[in-house]
Design an enzyme around this catalytic site. Structure first.
Site, PDB file in Angstrom:
ATOM      1  N   ASP A  63      45.633  47.272  40.585  1.00 52.64           N
ATOM      2  CA  ASP A  63      44.983  48.526  40.157  1.00 52.64           C
ATOM      3  C   ASP A  63      44.635  49.386  41.375  1.00 52.64           C
ATOM      4  O   ASP A  63      44.159  50.507  41.235  1.00 52.64           O
ATOM      5  CB  ASP A  63      43.765  48.261  39.261  1.00 52.64           C
ATOM      6  N   SER A  64      44.944  48.875  42.581  1.00 52.44           N
ATOM      7  CA  SER A  64      44.878  49.722  43.780  1.00 52.44           C
ATOM      8  C   SER A  64      45.783  50.934  43.609  1.00 52.44           C
ATOM      9  O   SER A  64      45.635  51.923  44.330  1.00 52.44           O
ATOM     10  CB  SER A  64      45.293  48.924  45.023  1.00 52.44           C
TER      11      SER A  64
ATOM     12  N   ASP B 222      47.371  43.694  37.197  1.00 55.81           N
ATOM     13  CA  ASP B 222      45.905  43.727  37.134  1.00 55.81           C
ATOM     14  C   ASP B 222      45.433  44.199  35.768  1.00 55.81           C
ATOM     15  O   ASP B 222      45.978  45.169  35.220  1.00 55.81           O
ATOM     16  CB  ASP B 222      45.366  44.717  38.172  1.00 55.81           C
TER      17      ASP B 222
ATOM     18  N   LYS C 262      45.986  39.522  36.303  1.00 59.16           N
ATOM     19  CA  LYS C 262      44.948  39.177  37.279  1.00 59.16           C
ATOM     20  C   LYS C 262      43.672  39.877  36.847  1.00 59.16           C
ATOM     21  O   LYS C 262      43.713  41.001  36.341  1.00 59.16           O
ATOM     22  CB  LYS C 262      45.353  39.628  38.689  1.00 59.16           C
TER      23      LYS C 262
ATOM     24  N   GLU D  68      39.217  40.244  37.958  1.00 63.01           N
ATOM     25  CA  GLU D  68      38.226  40.023  39.024  1.00 63.01           C
ATOM     26  C   GLU D  68      36.977  39.330  38.480  1.00 63.01           C
ATOM     27  O   GLU D  68      36.528  39.635  37.364  1.00 63.01           O
ATOM     28  CB  GLU D  68      37.834  41.380  39.637  1.00 63.01           C
TER      29      GLU D  68
ATOM     30  N   GLU E  12      39.514  37.830  48.584  1.00 61.15           N
ATOM     31  CA  GLU E  12      39.554  39.100  49.327  1.00 61.15           C
ATOM     32  C   GLU E  12      38.341  39.257  50.242  1.00 61.15           C
ATOM     33  O   GLU E  12      37.187  39.103  49.793  1.00 61.15           O
ATOM     34  CB  GLU E  12      39.625  40.292  48.350  1.00 61.15           C
TER      35      GLU E  12
END
Ligand code: KIV
Length: 280
Positions: A46-47, A85, A115, A117, A184
């Site tokens: 999602d960057s 993401d 993925k 978080e 990260e």
């Protein structure tokens, strides 16, 4: 010969083996390049909200945007495992919503895995998605979707207490069924320690060399995003420079009429042109 498609068991089996290479990809041409380089996992991060869509952070990224980019990446990949993401808000409101959105990422986006978080707090969500038959990659340490709560884009786990929490997070994600975990922006010795505490591969970004694999954002790697470059980024190329030079040359040649030349133009029979000119 068709390149062999990488599977989840292939990634799991790389624990303590040859390090796993992961690179972000957001569209078809970049996905083809990542795949041709033999990268193991193409991550539709999602960057993309920041490096492709120009948002100030990843929070605004929507499911529809992630699906759109995931479909393009999948079309460009034959070999790499494609992980997409789940964007902020798509898995944290309820378990049914999380399962529904993870399912969409596989069914519509055709990703191989998702993925998300979060650690201990997200273990129940991970477990439910995995039970629905969807492989999940975890992501702990600096979690950009909730960076505001963490006090910004800062290194995590620097105190023994914070480090202990990250170990608990990693273990909870492993127990919930994650096939690997992104670590990260955490100190290298801690990342190495976590890597030794779990039986699934860890993928580091700003987490030192002791992880089972590494990931970077492709725009950082090739020098295409100049707003902010974290300390952990190694810029392997500066492709914005030849692109800027090409654009400047194109503009100059358009303005001084040296582009296009005959080589870039189409012809027609002169008698056809003469006929036309007699009409007008
Ligand atoms: O969104 C992303 O690109 C990521 C990687 C930096 C791990 O989550």
């Amino acid at each position: 010969m068709q390149p062999k498609k990488i599977t989840i068991p292939d990634i799991r089996n790389r624990k303590n083996g040859t390090p796993i290479s992961v690179m972000t990809a957001y569209d078809y041409p970049w996905a083809r390049m990542v795949d041709a380089a033999g990268i193991d996992i193409a991550l539709v991060g999602d960057s993309l909200g920041m490096v492709v869509l120009g948002y100030p952070d990843t929070v605004s990224v929507t499911m529809e945007e992630m699906l759109h980019h995931t479909k393009a990446v999948v079309r460009g990949v034959e070999h790499a495992l494609v992980v997409a993401d789940l964007p902020f808000g798509s898995y944290n409101s309820s378990i049914p919503a999380a399962i529904n959105n993870a399912t969409r990422m596989l069914k519509e986006g055709r990703a191989d895995a998702v993925k998300l978080e979060g650690g201990v707090a997200m273990a129940g969500v991970v477990e439910a998605i995995v039970r629905a038959g969807i492989p999940v990659q975890g992501h702990i340490g600096l979690t950009p979707q909730t960076a505001t709560s963490l006090g910004g884009f800062k290194v995590q786990g620097k105190s023994a207490k914070a480090a202990q929490q990250l170990i608990e997070d990693a273990k909870a994600l492993e127990a919930a069924g994650c096939f690997s975990i992104v670590l990260e922006a955490i100190p290298a010795p801690l990342a190495e320690h976590i890597t030794g505490q779990v039986a699934i591969p860890t993928i580091g970004i700003g987490a030192g060399p002791g992880c089972d694999g590494q990931v970077l954002v492709i725009h950082d790697l090739v020098g295409l995003y100049d707003h902010f470059t974290p300390k952990f980024v190694k810029q392997y190329a500066r492709i914005s420079e030849p692109i800027a030079a090409a654009l400047a040359q194109y503009k100059a040649e358009v303005e001084n009429r040296t582009f296009p030349t005959e080589a870039h133009s189409f012809t027609m029979k002169s008698e056809e042109m003469d006929k036309l000119l007699r009409l007008y």
